[in-house]
Design a protein around this motif. Structure first.
Motif, PDB file in Angstrom:
ATOM      1  N   ASN A 113      29.248  50.100  40.269  1.00  0.00           N
ATOM      2  CA  ASN A 113      29.672  49.175  41.289  1.00  0.00           C
ATOM      3  C   ASN A 113      30.492  48.143  40.488  1.00  0.00           C
ATOM      4  N   ARG A 114      29.632  47.757  39.308  1.00  0.00           N
ATOM      5  CA  ARG A 114      30.591  46.786  38.286  1.00  0.00           C
ATOM      6  C   ARG A 114      31.877  47.209  37.640  1.00  0.00           C
ATOM      7  N   PHE A 115      31.925  48.696  37.445  1.00  0.00           N
ATOM      8  CA  PHE A 115      33.291  49.129  37.167  1.00  0.00           C
ATOM      9  C   PHE A 115      34.345  49.144  38.271  1.00  0.00           C
ATOM     10  N   ASP A 116      33.910  49.677  39.569  1.00  0.00           N
ATOM     11  CA  ASP A 116      34.604  49.616  40.747  1.00  0.00           C
ATOM     12  C   ASP A 116      35.220  48.317  40.970  1.00  0.00           C
ATOM     13  N   GLU A 117      34.205  47.186  40.865  1.00  0.00           N
ATOM     14  CA  GLU A 117      34.876  46.101  41.212  1.00  0.00           C
ATOM     15  C   GLU A 117      35.662  45.514  40.063  1.00  0.00           C
ATOM     16  N   ALA A 118      35.653  45.564  38.811  1.00  0.00           N
ATOM     17  CA  ALA A 118      36.653  45.253  38.021  1.00  0.00           C
ATOM     18  C   ALA A 118      37.951  46.003  37.942  1.00  0.00           C
ATOM     19  N   GLN A 119      37.923  47.533  38.418  1.00  0.00           N
ATOM     20  CA  GLN A 119      39.218  48.200  38.642  1.00  0.00           C
ATOM     21  C   GLN A 119      39.962  47.598  40.123  1.00  0.00           C
ATOM     22  N   SER A 120      39.088  47.278  40.826  1.00  0.00           N
ATOM     23  CA  SER A 120      39.261  46.761  42.000  1.00  0.00           C
ATOM     24  C   SER A 120      40.332  45.434  42.089  1.00  0.00           C
ATOM     25  N   ARG A 121      39.955  44.870  40.741  1.00  0.00           N
ATOM     26  CA  ARG A 121      40.665  43.458  40.595  1.00  0.00           C
ATOM     27  C   ARG A 121      41.930  43.644  39.899  1.00  0.00           C
ATOM     28  N   TYR A 122      41.705  44.832  38.905  1.00  0.00           N
ATOM     29  CA  TYR A 122      42.878  45.174  37.943  1.00  0.00           C
ATOM     30  C   TYR A 122      44.087  46.044  38.626  1.00  0.00           C
ATOM     31  N   MET A 123      43.630  46.909  39.370  1.00  0.00           N
ATOM     32  CA  MET A 123      44.656  47.899  39.849  1.00  0.00           C
ATOM     33  C   MET A 123      45.636  47.173  40.740  1.00  0.00           C
ATOM     34  N   PRO A 124      45.218  46.249  41.708  1.00  0.00           N
ATOM     35  CA  PRO A 124      46.295  45.411  42.639  1.00  0.00           C
ATOM     36  C   PRO A 124      47.337  44.514  41.634  1.00  0.00           C
ATOM     37  N   GLN A 125      46.858  44.157  40.498  1.00  0.00           N
ATOM     38  CA  GLN A 125      48.049  43.396  39.798  1.00  0.00           C
ATOM     39  C   GLN A 125      48.837  44.200  39.198  1.00  0.00           C
ATOM     40  N   LEU A 126      48.129  45.426  38.783  1.00  0.00           N
ATOM     41  CA  LEU A 126      49.293  46.490  38.045  1.00  0.00           C
ATOM     42  C   LEU A 126      50.113  46.936  38.966  1.00  0.00           C
TER      43      LEU A 126
END
Length: 88
Positions: free
Chosen positions: A53-66
């Motif tokens: 879940n921690r990884f998913d949340e971090a990825q969910s913040r990062y990917m939209p920026q990219l």
């Protein structure tokens, strides 16, 4: 004028729905999505819910920026315009 540009390029409330509908028409996208979901499930089973879940949340913040950067870049917007919109 700045608000109109900001809404057009960054705060378009219809964009996620339209992109999802567009992508779902491609078999390659649906296959990639299914593969991603299977990998996500395996990660959760192996690492546990909290870490997955921690990884998913971090990825969910990062990917939209990219994705947003690629979107704006693909529009051919110059760095000056992006800076003026406050996206830098």
């Amino acid at each position: 004028m700045d608000t109109i540009l900001l809404t057009l390029f960054l705060d378009n409330p219809y964009l996620p729905e339209q992109v999802c509908a567009f992508c779902s028409t491609f078999p390659e996208f649906r296959d990639a999505e299914a593969e991603y979901q299977a990998a996500e499930q395996e990660i959760e089973e192996r690492l546990g819910h909290d870490l997955a879940n921690r990884f998913d949340e971090a990825q969910s913040r990062y990917m939209p920026q990219l994705v947003q950067a690629y979107y704006l870049f693909g529009l051919g917007l110059r760095q000056e315009v992006l800076s003026a919109l406050g996206t830098r």
